[in-house]
Design a protein around this motif. Sequence first.
Motif, mmCIF file in Angstrom:
data_model
loop_
_atom_site.group_PDB
_atom_site.id
_atom_site.type_symbol
_atom_site.label_atom_id
_atom_site.label_comp_id
_atom_site.label_asym_id
_atom_site.label_seq_id
_atom_site.Cartn_x
_atom_site.Cartn_y
_atom_site.Cartn_z
ATOM 1 N N ILE A 308 67.841 20.283 6.429
ATOM 2 C CA ILE A 308 67.819 21.649 5.920
ATOM 3 C C ILE A 308 68.614 21.639 4.624
ATOM 4 C CG2 ILE A 308 68.586 24.024 6.292
ATOM 5 C CD1 ILE A 308 68.232 23.598 9.281
ATOM 6 N N ALA A 309 68.039 22.159 3.547
ATOM 7 C CA ALA A 309 68.690 22.071 2.234
ATOM 8 C C ALA A 309 68.296 23.270 1.375
ATOM 9 C CB ALA A 309 68.303 20.771 1.539
ATOM 10 N N PRO A 310 69.023 23.513 0.277
ATOM 11 C CA PRO A 310 68.702 24.641 -0.613
ATOM 12 C C PRO A 310 67.426 24.379 -1.414
ATOM 13 C CG PRO A 310 70.512 23.347 -1.515
ATOM 14 C CD PRO A 310 70.254 22.809 -0.144
ATOM 15 N N ASP A 311 66.695 25.431 -1.663
ATOM 16 C CA ASP A 311 65.426 25.329 -2.390
ATOM 17 C C ASP A 311 65.675 25.395 -3.894
ATOM 18 O OD1 ASP A 311 62.793 25.215 -3.045
ATOM 19 O OD2 ASP A 311 62.244 27.175 -2.218
ATOM 20 N N HIS A 312 66.307 24.349 -4.428
ATOM 21 C CA HIS A 312 66.470 24.230 -5.873
ATOM 22 C C HIS A 312 66.662 22.765 -6.243
ATOM 23 C CE1 HIS A 312 71.171 24.975 -5.643
ATOM 24 N NE2 HIS A 312 70.808 23.875 -5.036
ATOM 25 N N GLY A 320 60.015 19.317 0.077
ATOM 26 C CA GLY A 320 58.676 19.870 -0.011
ATOM 27 C C GLY A 320 58.491 21.185 0.725
ATOM 28 N N HIS A 321 57.313 21.774 0.509
ATOM 29 C CA HIS A 321 56.965 23.050 1.126
ATOM 30 C C HIS A 321 55.690 22.897 1.955
ATOM 31 C CE1 HIS A 321 59.383 24.155 -2.433
ATOM 32 N NE2 HIS A 321 59.740 25.235 -1.755
ATOM 33 N N GLY A 322 55.483 23.845 2.836
ATOM 34 C CA GLY A 322 54.225 23.906 3.566
ATOM 35 C C GLY A 322 54.041 22.802 4.589
ATOM 36 N N ILE A 323 52.793 22.401 4.779
ATOM 37 C CA ILE A 323 52.438 21.480 5.847
ATOM 38 C C ILE A 323 53.038 20.090 5.668
ATOM 39 C CG2 ILE A 323 50.293 20.661 4.776
ATOM 40 C CD1 ILE A 323 49.039 20.766 7.607
ATOM 41 N N ASP A 324 53.333 19.721 4.421
ATOM 42 C CA ASP A 324 53.874 18.381 4.159
ATOM 43 C C ASP A 324 55.403 18.340 4.137
ATOM 44 O OD1 ASP A 324 51.326 17.206 3.890
ATOM 45 O OD2 ASP A 324 51.194 17.903 1.814
ATOM 46 N N ALA A 325 56.069 19.463 4.405
ATOM 47 C CA ALA A 325 57.527 19.515 4.347
ATOM 48 C C ALA A 325 58.148 18.575 5.381
ATOM 49 C CB ALA A 325 58.009 20.939 4.594
ATOM 50 N N ILE A 326 59.248 17.950 4.992
ATOM 51 C CA ILE A 326 59.954 17.041 5.896
ATOM 52 C C ILE A 326 61.247 17.679 6.417
ATOM 53 C CG2 ILE A 326 58.974 15.033 4.740
ATOM 54 C CD1 ILE A 326 61.706 14.584 3.404
ATOM 55 N N GLY A 327 61.359 18.991 6.230
ATOM 56 C CA GLY A 327 62.530 19.728 6.676
ATOM 57 C C GLY A 327 62.368 21.184 6.308
ATOM 58 N N MET A 328 63.470 21.891 6.178
ATOM 59 C CA MET A 328 63.425 23.312 5.842
ATOM 60 C C MET A 328 64.241 23.585 4.588
ATOM 61 S SD MET A 328 63.896 24.894 9.708
ATOM 62 C CE MET A 328 63.446 26.574 9.246
ATOM 63 N N LEU A 329 63.725 24.468 3.735
ATOM 64 C CA LEU A 329 64.412 24.868 2.511
ATOM 65 C C LEU A 329 64.893 26.304 2.651
ATOM 66 C CD1 LEU A 329 61.910 23.310 -0.060
ATOM 67 C CD2 LEU A 329 64.247 22.535 0.375
ATOM 68 N N THR A 330 66.116 26.557 2.174
ATOM 69 C CA THR A 330 66.707 27.881 2.295
ATOM 70 C C THR A 330 67.051 28.452 0.919
ATOM 71 O OG1 THR A 330 68.992 27.074 2.441
ATOM 72 C CG2 THR A 330 67.733 27.181 4.488
ATOM 73 N N ILE A 331 67.292 29.733 0.860
ATOM 74 C CA ILE A 331 67.713 30.365 -0.393
ATOM 75 C C ILE A 331 69.088 29.819 -0.770
ATOM 76 C CG2 ILE A 331 68.301 32.539 -1.539
ATOM 77 C CD1 ILE A 331 66.422 33.930 0.467
ATOM 78 N N ARG A 353 61.598 17.127 15.798
ATOM 79 C CA ARG A 353 60.985 15.791 15.907
ATOM 80 C C ARG A 353 59.803 15.660 14.966
ATOM 81 N NH1 ARG A 353 61.970 16.760 21.449
ATOM 82 N NH2 ARG A 353 59.793 17.414 21.773
ATOM 83 N N LEU A 354 59.001 16.724 14.848
ATOM 84 C CA LEU A 354 57.842 16.689 13.954
ATOM 85 C C LEU A 354 58.276 16.506 12.507
ATOM 86 C CD1 LEU A 354 54.793 17.029 13.478
ATOM 87 C CD2 LEU A 354 55.160 19.512 13.376
ATOM 88 N N PHE A 355 59.270 17.288 12.075
ATOM 89 C CA PHE A 355 59.804 17.115 10.725
ATOM 90 C C PHE A 355 60.347 15.697 10.529
ATOM 91 C CE2 PHE A 355 60.724 21.903 10.144
ATOM 92 C CZ PHE A 355 59.682 22.057 9.250
ATOM 93 N N GLY A 356 61.029 15.189 11.560
ATOM 94 C CA GLY A 356 61.606 13.853 11.463
ATOM 95 C C GLY A 356 60.555 12.776 11.284
ATOM 96 N N ASP A 357 59.449 12.906 12.000
ATOM 97 C CA ASP A 357 58.353 11.942 11.853
ATOM 98 C C ASP A 357 57.766 12.003 10.445
ATOM 99 O OD1 ASP A 357 58.634 11.069 14.460
ATOM 100 O OD2 ASP A 357 57.056 12.380 15.263
ATOM 101 N N LYS A 358 57.615 13.223 9.933
ATOM 102 C CA LYS A 358 57.094 13.385 8.571
ATOM 103 C C LYS A 358 58.070 12.818 7.544
ATOM 104 C CE LYS A 358 54.202 17.502 9.264
ATOM 105 N NZ LYS A 358 53.997 18.922 8.865
ATOM 106 N N ALA A 359 59.354 12.978 7.816
ATOM 107 C CA ALA A 359 60.365 12.453 6.896
ATOM 108 C C ALA A 359 60.269 10.942 6.796
ATOM 109 C CB ALA A 359 61.761 12.872 7.359
ATOM 110 N N HIS A 360 60.126 10.280 7.933
ATOM 111 C CA HIS A 360 60.017 8.818 7.898
ATOM 112 C C HIS A 360 58.722 8.385 7.226
ATOM 113 C CE1 HIS A 360 59.346 4.690 9.459
ATOM 114 N NE2 HIS A 360 60.620 4.597 9.151
ATOM 115 N N ARG A 361 57.647 9.141 7.463
ATOM 116 C CA ARG A 361 56.356 8.809 6.843
ATOM 117 C C ARG A 361 56.453 8.930 5.322
ATOM 118 N NH1 ARG A 361 53.118 12.664 9.135
ATOM 119 N NH2 ARG A 361 53.588 11.629 11.108
ATOM 120 N N LYS A 362 57.135 9.971 4.845
ATOM 121 C CA LYS A 362 57.283 10.139 3.395
ATOM 122 C C LYS A 362 58.182 9.051 2.823
ATOM 123 C CE LYS A 362 58.014 13.605 -0.210
ATOM 124 N NZ LYS A 362 58.242 15.034 -0.519
ATOM 125 N N LEU A 363 59.200 8.656 3.574
ATOM 126 C CA LEU A 363 60.051 7.554 3.139
ATOM 127 C C LEU A 363 59.212 6.294 2.945
ATOM 128 C CD1 LEU A 363 62.792 6.127 2.688
ATOM 129 C CD2 LEU A 363 62.959 5.881 5.180
#
Length: 396
Positions: A308-312, A320-331, A353-363
């Motif tokens: 989870i990180a700031p959106d800047h 990232g955003h949307g379906i390909d996001a590997i986590g969550m972005l906040t204000i 877990r889903l975000f985590g799998d996507k994170a490793h895939r993007k890595l």
Amino acid sequence: MKILIVHNDYGKYSGEEAVVDKMAMMLEASGHHVAQLRMSSAKVIGSTIGKIHGFVAGIHSPSGILAMKKALEKEKPDIVNIHNLYPFISPAALRVCKKERVPVVMTVHNFRLICPTGLFMRDNKPCELCLRKGNEWGCVKYNCENSLAKSIGYAVRNAVARINRYYIDNVDCFACITDFQRQKLIEAGFPAEKITVIPNSADTAVEACTNDGDYVAYSGRISREKGVDLIIEAARRNPDIPFRLAGAVRDTGLISDLPENVEHVGYLSGQKLHDFYANARFFVMASRWYEGFPMTILETARFRKPMIAPDHGGFSEIIGHGIDAIGMLTIPGDISTLSGSIRNLWDNPSQSRLFGDKAHRKLVNCYSDTIVSSMWNNLLYQLIQIKSFAYQANDI
């Protein structure tokens, strides 16, 4: 190919030094010969004479220029890879490379080329005043370093480099670590054709994690610009969620009165750091400044953990955003959205877990050592070819 890596180490070992060291190992693993010109700022810390020397050297360093000449004469590199030049090498040394007809690629770790502090931050929030104004006066006017002498020194050395076009005229390629950085350099007047993007990288070997994780984790410097106080406040709003903070403390006040559900575990390394990553459910960052390319994001991806990180800044494109996001972005800077995102992800381990799998895939697909090493090899050979053709044409 022989590559000369040039870097002025900071007073204390930092993430940038770690990336420089990894760069050397990566190039050697690709079969290149690596030589290094390294100086250190350690002698500046706590020494008035050292600070004065650093002030002067950052503007024009005869010893740094001489060291560059000697390194080129001794090593005879095919290409020079610049990292940090301040204060004891100084941008003036780049002219030596141009004179000797050695192509130069600069790895851009932060925003120091267009912001005297390198942070794009003032009063605990992003600031692009020097970029908008086209000069460094804002650093002095607002005393961005909280030391007038230091703010003046940083502003003057950047102004001298800009006015003398040390970077623009003597660097053949700027290798930014995010497209966000690339766009900011273009806004500042750096030629777009001289700028490329090569991200940081990490080993992609996945680490086995047998549980969903026992706590929300933060790994990094314990300081306000990193937004650690925001994370602690979010923890106060979620008293049933355990939080653990790992890292060296810069601002001691931040951990003087921690809520019961927050534990500072100190600076970790080796197996302890490995276990810290493995046993977390997800990681959170709340940086007030844009950051460059935080290695923590790649390290969490190795363990299939989301962020989870700031959106800047670079966070937006890395996570990232949307379906390909590997986590969550906040204000950025907003406690409510940060706290809400933490609650949401903690209560939904399957989403984590889903975000985590996507994170490793993007890595694996974008930030692996293999892919980034290939990007560097292609760039280095391309630069040597282009430079060679240019000099041949000039000699005709």
